[in-house]
Design a protein around this motif. Structure first.
Motif, PDB file in Angstrom:
ATOM      1  N   VAL A 193      44.913  36.191  94.051  1.00  0.00           N
ATOM      2  CA  VAL A 193      44.965  35.453  95.317  1.00  0.00           C
ATOM      3  C   VAL A 193      45.822  34.212  95.130  1.00  0.00           C
ATOM      4  O   VAL A 193      45.536  33.352  94.298  1.00  0.00           O
ATOM      5  N   THR A 194      46.893  34.132  95.904  1.00  0.00           N
ATOM      6  CA  THR A 194      47.871  33.062  95.761  1.00  0.00           C
ATOM      7  C   THR A 194      47.770  32.054  96.891  1.00  0.00           C
ATOM      8  O   THR A 194      46.937  32.178  97.784  1.00  0.00           O
ATOM      9  N   GLY A 195      48.649  31.071  96.839  1.00  0.00           N
ATOM     10  CA  GLY A 195      48.777  30.072  97.891  1.00  0.00           C
ATOM     11  C   GLY A 195      48.094  28.764  97.557  1.00  0.00           C
ATOM     12  O   GLY A 195      47.161  28.717  96.757  1.00  0.00           O
ATOM     13  N   PHE A 196      48.589  27.708  98.170  1.00  0.00           N
ATOM     14  CA  PHE A 196      48.015  26.372  97.988  1.00  0.00           C
ATOM     15  C   PHE A 196      46.524  26.381  98.317  1.00  0.00           C
ATOM     16  O   PHE A 196      45.723  25.727  97.665  1.00  0.00           O
ATOM     17  N   PHE A 197      46.143  27.173  99.330  1.00  0.00           N
ATOM     18  CA  PHE A 197      44.739  27.260  99.748  1.00  0.00           C
ATOM     19  C   PHE A 197      44.011  28.446  99.122  1.00  0.00           C
ATOM     20  O   PHE A 197      42.853  28.706  99.450  1.00  0.00           O
TER      21      PHE A 197
ATOM     22  N   SER B  70      48.023  34.966 110.255  1.00  0.00           N
ATOM     23  CA  SER B  70      48.351  33.559 110.130  1.00  0.00           C
ATOM     24  C   SER B  70      48.910  33.028 111.435  1.00  0.00           C
ATOM     25  O   SER B  70      49.601  33.735 112.163  1.00  0.00           O
ATOM     26  N   THR B  71      48.633  31.761 111.711  1.00  0.00           N
ATOM     27  CA  THR B  71      49.228  31.103 112.874  1.00  0.00           C
ATOM     28  C   THR B  71      50.482  30.333 112.456  1.00  0.00           C
ATOM     29  O   THR B  71      51.231  29.871 113.305  1.00  0.00           O
ATOM     30  N   GLN B  72      50.716  30.196 111.139  1.00  0.00           N
ATOM     31  CA  GLN B  72      51.932  29.543 110.667  1.00  0.00           C
ATOM     32  C   GLN B  72      53.081  30.548 110.684  1.00  0.00           C
ATOM     33  O   GLN B  72      52.865  31.756 110.774  1.00  0.00           O
ATOM     34  N   LYS B  73      54.301  30.050 110.633  1.00  0.00           N
ATOM     35  CA  LYS B  73      55.488  30.895 110.804  1.00  0.00           C
ATOM     36  C   LYS B  73      56.260  31.085 109.501  1.00  0.00           C
ATOM     37  O   LYS B  73      56.266  30.225 108.633  1.00  0.00           O
ATOM     38  N   ASN B  74      56.942  32.255 109.433  1.00  0.00           N
ATOM     39  CA  ASN B  74      57.796  32.530 108.276  1.00  0.00           C
ATOM     40  C   ASN B  74      59.219  32.058 108.561  1.00  0.00           C
ATOM     41  O   ASN B  74      59.489  31.448 109.597  1.00  0.00           O
ATOM     42  N   VAL B  75      60.128  32.344 107.638  1.00  0.00           N
ATOM     43  CA  VAL B  75      61.504  31.868 107.754  1.00  0.00           C
ATOM     44  C   VAL B  75      62.239  32.450 108.966  1.00  0.00           C
ATOM     45  O   VAL B  75      63.282  31.935 109.355  1.00  0.00           O
ATOM     46  N   TYR B  76      61.691  33.492 109.572  1.00  0.00           N
ATOM     47  CA  TYR B  76      62.283  34.083 110.775  1.00  0.00           C
ATOM     48  C   TYR B  76      61.606  33.592 112.055  1.00  0.00           C
ATOM     49  O   TYR B  76      61.917  34.064 113.137  1.00  0.00           O
ATOM     50  N   GLY B  77      60.635  32.669 111.920  1.00  0.00           N
ATOM     51  CA  GLY B  77      59.930  32.161 113.094  1.00  0.00           C
ATOM     52  C   GLY B  77      58.849  33.097 113.601  1.00  0.00           C
ATOM     53  O   GLY B  77      58.301  32.903 114.683  1.00  0.00           O
ATOM     54  N   ARG B  78      58.519  34.123 112.819  1.00  0.00           N
ATOM     55  CA  ARG B  78      57.458  35.073 113.176  1.00  0.00           C
ATOM     56  C   ARG B  78      56.203  34.733 112.374  1.00  0.00           C
ATOM     57  O   ARG B  78      56.257  33.955 111.427  1.00  0.00           O
ATOM     58  N   PRO B  79      55.056  35.339 112.725  1.00  0.00           N
ATOM     59  CA  PRO B  79      53.831  35.046 111.971  1.00  0.00           C
ATOM     60  C   PRO B  79      54.010  35.310 110.479  1.00  0.00           C
ATOM     61  O   PRO B  79      54.562  36.339 110.081  1.00  0.00           O
ATOM     62  N   LEU B  80      53.565  34.350 109.677  1.00  0.00           N
ATOM     63  CA  LEU B  80      53.647  34.442 108.222  1.00  0.00           C
ATOM     64  C   LEU B  80      52.827  35.632 107.741  1.00  0.00           C
ATOM     65  O   LEU B  80      51.685  35.825 108.151  1.00  0.00           O
ATOM     66  N   GLN B  81      53.427  36.440 106.870  1.00  0.00           N
ATOM     67  CA  GLN B  81      52.743  37.596 106.296  1.00  0.00           C
ATOM     68  C   GLN B  81      52.084  37.189 104.981  1.00  0.00           C
ATOM     69  O   GLN B  81      52.514  36.248 104.325  1.00  0.00           O
TER      70      GLN B  81
ATOM     71  N   THR C  23      51.018  25.973 104.174  1.00  0.00           N
ATOM     72  CA  THR C  23      51.230  24.617 103.678  1.00  0.00           C
ATOM     73  C   THR C  23      50.727  23.611 104.699  1.00  0.00           C
ATOM     74  O   THR C  23      50.436  23.963 105.843  1.00  0.00           O
ATOM     75  N   MET C  24      50.616  22.383 104.256  1.00  0.00           N
ATOM     76  CA  MET C  24      50.275  21.255 105.123  1.00  0.00           C
ATOM     77  C   MET C  24      50.742  19.990 104.413  1.00  0.00           C
ATOM     78  O   MET C  24      51.244  20.059 103.284  1.00  0.00           O
ATOM     79  N   ASP C  25      50.572  18.851 105.037  1.00  0.00           N
ATOM     80  CA  ASP C  25      51.127  17.605 104.502  1.00  0.00           C
ATOM     81  C   ASP C  25      50.654  17.278 103.091  1.00  0.00           C
ATOM     82  O   ASP C  25      51.417  16.731 102.312  1.00  0.00           O
ATOM     83  N   ASN C  26      49.396  17.608 102.740  1.00  0.00           N
ATOM     84  CA  ASN C  26      48.921  17.241 101.396  1.00  0.00           C
ATOM     85  C   ASN C  26      49.333  18.251 100.319  1.00  0.00           C
ATOM     86  O   ASN C  26      49.009  18.081  99.160  1.00  0.00           O
ATOM     87  N   ASP C  27      50.084  19.283 100.699  1.00  0.00           N
ATOM     88  CA  ASP C  27      50.672  20.213  99.729  1.00  0.00           C
ATOM     89  C   ASP C  27      52.005  19.606  99.291  1.00  0.00           C
ATOM     90  O   ASP C  27      53.069  19.969  99.773  1.00  0.00           O
ATOM     91  N   LEU C  28      51.928  18.662  98.363  1.00  0.00           N
ATOM     92  CA  LEU C  28      53.111  17.918  97.958  1.00  0.00           C
ATOM     93  C   LEU C  28      54.164  18.798  97.304  1.00  0.00           C
ATOM     94  O   LEU C  28      55.350  18.511  97.367  1.00  0.00           O
ATOM     95  N   GLY C  29      53.730  19.893  96.677  1.00  0.00           N
ATOM     96  CA  GLY C  29      54.678  20.795  96.031  1.00  0.00           C
ATOM     97  C   GLY C  29      55.347  21.757  96.984  1.00  0.00           C
ATOM     98  O   GLY C  29      56.299  22.429  96.620  1.00  0.00           O
ATOM     99  N   ARG C  30      54.843  21.859  98.204  1.00  0.00           N
ATOM    100  CA  ARG C  30      55.353  22.832  99.182  1.00  0.00           C
ATOM    101  C   ARG C  30      55.384  24.234  98.585  1.00  0.00           C
ATOM    102  O   ARG C  30      56.436  24.798  98.316  1.00  0.00           O
TER     103      ARG C  30
END
Length: 125
Positions: free
Chosen positions: A24-28, A6-17, A35-42
């Motif tokens: 299979v989970t996740g908004f996508f 992933s190019t997005q970051k986790n709570v530690y600022g490292r690559p999201l695992q 996440t992204m702006d249209n993921d209103l539930g975050r």
């Protein structure tokens, strides 16, 4: 087999695992709590489902237990990992039923709603 990254970051600022690939989970539905702006539930908190949390979510009108073939949703059971909405996790925390989290797989935007110290208190080790 290539490992997903992933190019997005986790709570530690490292690559999201990854959170979970089965189911299979996740908004996508890519296994990550991306996440992204249209993921209103975050959907940013990677959590281990517990019976208490699943029943709490059901009581709030979000049935995560019953399979939904139309959406390709298998239904969750205790022991599954799932990307939860940060607000729902916080609501469960306030009700005393917050499920354990996997910090390396929690998106950094979770911190907009839940302090890192609180997530750390509920982290799986």
């Amino acid at each position: 087999m290539e490992t997903a990254t992933s190019t997005q970051k986790n709570v530690y600022g490292r690559p999201l695992q990854p959170c979970c690939m089965d189911p299979v989970t996740g908004f996508f539905r890519d296994g990550f709590c991306h996440t992204m702006d249209n993921d209103l539930g975050r959907h940013t908190v990677c959590a281990l489902m517990t019976e208490e949390f699943l029943n709490f979510s059901l009581s709030k009108g979000n049935d995560l237990i019953t399979p939904n073939q139309e959406w390709g949703f298998p239904g969750l059971k205790p022991g599954d990992r799932w990307c939860l909405c940060a607000e729902r996790w916080k609501e469960a925390l306030e009700a005393g039923v917050a499920p354990p989290v996997f910090l390396e797989a929690c998106h950094q935007q979770s911190l907009d709603i839940i302090p890192l110290e609180v997530l750390q208190q509920h982290a799986m080790h």
